[in-house]
Design a protein around this motif. Sequence first.
Motif, PDB file in Angstrom:
ATOM      1  N   MET A 208       0.838  -1.204   0.000  1.00 33.33           N
ATOM      2  CA  MET A 208       0.000   0.000   0.000  1.00 33.33           C
ATOM      3  C   MET A 208       0.872   1.251   0.000  1.00 33.33           C
ATOM      4  O   MET A 208       0.605   2.212  -0.732  1.00 33.33           O
ATOM      5  N   ALA A 209       1.902   1.244   0.849  1.00 30.72           N
ATOM      6  CA  ALA A 209       2.789   2.398   0.965  1.00 30.72           C
ATOM      7  C   ALA A 209       3.496   2.678  -0.349  1.00 30.72           C
ATOM      8  O   ALA A 209       3.638   3.836  -0.748  1.00 30.72           O
ATOM      9  N   GLU A 210       3.925   1.630  -1.012  1.00 31.97           N
ATOM     10  CA  GLU A 210       4.679   1.794  -2.255  1.00 31.97           C
ATOM     11  C   GLU A 210       3.792   2.213  -3.422  1.00 31.97           C
ATOM     12  O   GLU A 210       4.218   2.979  -4.284  1.00 31.97           O
ATOM     13  N   THR A 211       2.538   1.732  -3.453  1.00 41.65           N
ATOM     14  CA  THR A 211       1.700   1.987  -4.623  1.00 41.65           C
ATOM     15  C   THR A 211       0.727   3.149  -4.468  1.00 41.65           C
ATOM     16  O   THR A 211       0.316   3.735  -5.467  1.00 41.65           O
ATOM     17  N   LEU A 212       0.352   3.500  -3.237  1.00 40.70           N
ATOM     18  CA  LEU A 212      -0.664   4.535  -3.057  1.00 40.70           C
ATOM     19  C   LEU A 212      -0.242   5.642  -2.100  1.00 40.70           C
ATOM     20  O   LEU A 212      -0.447   6.821  -2.382  1.00 40.70           O
ATOM     21  N   LEU A 213       0.340   5.286  -0.974  1.00 36.55           N
ATOM     22  CA  LEU A 213       0.592   6.267   0.073  1.00 36.55           C
ATOM     23  C   LEU A 213       1.828   7.129  -0.180  1.00 36.55           C
ATOM     24  O   LEU A 213       1.963   8.194   0.408  1.00 36.55           O
ATOM     25  N   SER A 214       2.725   6.666  -1.029  1.00 40.24           N
ATOM     26  CA  SER A 214       3.926   7.444  -1.325  1.00 40.24           C
ATOM     27  C   SER A 214       4.201   7.451  -2.818  1.00 40.24           C
ATOM     28  O   SER A 214       3.647   6.650  -3.561  1.00 40.24           O
ATOM     29  N   ASN A 215       5.069   8.365  -3.211  1.00 36.91           N
ATOM     30  CA  ASN A 215       5.590   8.387  -4.569  1.00 36.91           C
ATOM     31  C   ASN A 215       7.044   7.936  -4.456  1.00 36.91           C
ATOM     32  O   ASN A 215       7.909   8.731  -4.083  1.00 36.91           O
ATOM     33  N   PRO A 216       7.327   6.660  -4.743  1.00 36.37           N
ATOM     34  CA  PRO A 216       8.672   6.140  -4.503  1.00 36.37           C
ATOM     35  C   PRO A 216       9.785   6.833  -5.284  1.00 36.37           C
ATOM     36  O   PRO A 216      10.954   6.690  -4.950  1.00 36.37           O
ATOM     37  N   VAL A 217       9.442   7.608  -6.280  1.00 32.27           N
ATOM     38  CA  VAL A 217      10.460   8.328  -7.037  1.00 32.27           C
ATOM     39  C   VAL A 217      11.047   9.460  -6.198  1.00 32.27           C
ATOM     40  O   VAL A 217      12.246   9.707  -6.221  1.00 32.27           O
ATOM     41  N   ILE A 218      10.200  10.127  -5.411  1.00 27.09           N
ATOM     42  CA  ILE A 218      10.661  11.297  -4.655  1.00 27.09           C
ATOM     43  C   ILE A 218      10.498  11.158  -3.145  1.00 27.09           C
ATOM     44  O   ILE A 218      10.903  12.053  -2.398  1.00 27.09           O
ATOM     45  N   GLU A 219       9.889  10.057  -2.682  1.00 27.96           N
ATOM     46  CA  GLU A 219       9.635   9.907  -1.253  1.00 27.96           C
ATOM     47  C   GLU A 219      10.126   8.555  -0.742  1.00 27.96           C
ATOM     48  O   GLU A 219      10.096   7.559  -1.458  1.00 27.96           O
ATOM     49  N   ASP A 220      10.551   8.547   0.510  1.00 28.83           N
ATOM     50  CA  ASP A 220      10.848   7.327   1.235  1.00 28.83           C
ATOM     51  C   ASP A 220       9.709   7.089   2.219  1.00 28.83           C
ATOM     52  O   ASP A 220       9.035   8.039   2.642  1.00 28.83           O
ATOM     53  N   TYR A 221       9.518   5.835   2.611  1.00 32.90           N
ATOM     54  CA  TYR A 221       8.496   5.549   3.616  1.00 32.90           C
ATOM     55  C   TYR A 221       9.028   4.521   4.595  1.00 32.90           C
ATOM     56  O   TYR A 221       9.957   3.773   4.300  1.00 32.90           O
ATOM     57  N   ALA A 222       8.433   4.535   5.782  1.00 34.17           N
ATOM     58  CA  ALA A 222       8.769   3.571   6.823  1.00 34.17           C
ATOM     59  C   ALA A 222       7.464   3.058   7.416  1.00 34.17           C
ATOM     60  O   ALA A 222       6.550   3.846   7.686  1.00 34.17           O
ATOM     61  N   VAL A 223       7.390   1.757   7.620  1.00 33.41           N
ATOM     62  CA  VAL A 223       6.206   1.120   8.194  1.00 33.41           C
ATOM     63  C   VAL A 223       6.571   0.624   9.582  1.00 33.41           C
ATOM     64  O   VAL A 223       7.615   0.009   9.772  1.00 33.41           O
ATOM     65  N   ARG A 224       5.687   0.913  10.545  1.00 33.94           N
ATOM     66  CA  ARG A 224       5.921   0.408  11.898  1.00 33.94           C
ATOM     67  C   ARG A 224       4.584   0.140  12.573  1.00 33.94           C
ATOM     68  O   ARG A 224       3.562   0.741  12.229  1.00 33.94           O
TER      69      ARG A 224
END
Length: 86
Positions: free
Chosen positions: A62-78
């Motif tokens: 979900m984070a990779e496909t909808l919640l973030s733009n992986p080209v310009i953003e990093d995300y962390a799941v916890r």
Amino acid sequence: MARVVVDVMPKPEILDPQGKAVLGALPRLGFTGVTEVRQGKRFELEVEGEITDAVLAEVEKMAETLLSNPVIEDYAVRVLTAEEQA
């Protein structure tokens, strides 16, 4: 029910105009000592049942496909602890 948090931040090499605006406003409001501000997003997902590896893998997707733009953003799941959920 359990909660999973996805924090999304601009990658370090990406300019952050919102963060720069906040950084510029802080001294005008009397706050000193802050040298950098980066602004991001936080998503709290309440999920049914227990947190398993499969649930976390789904949240990662979900984070990779909808919640973030992986080209310009990093995300962390916890996973939030019981104390953090209170």
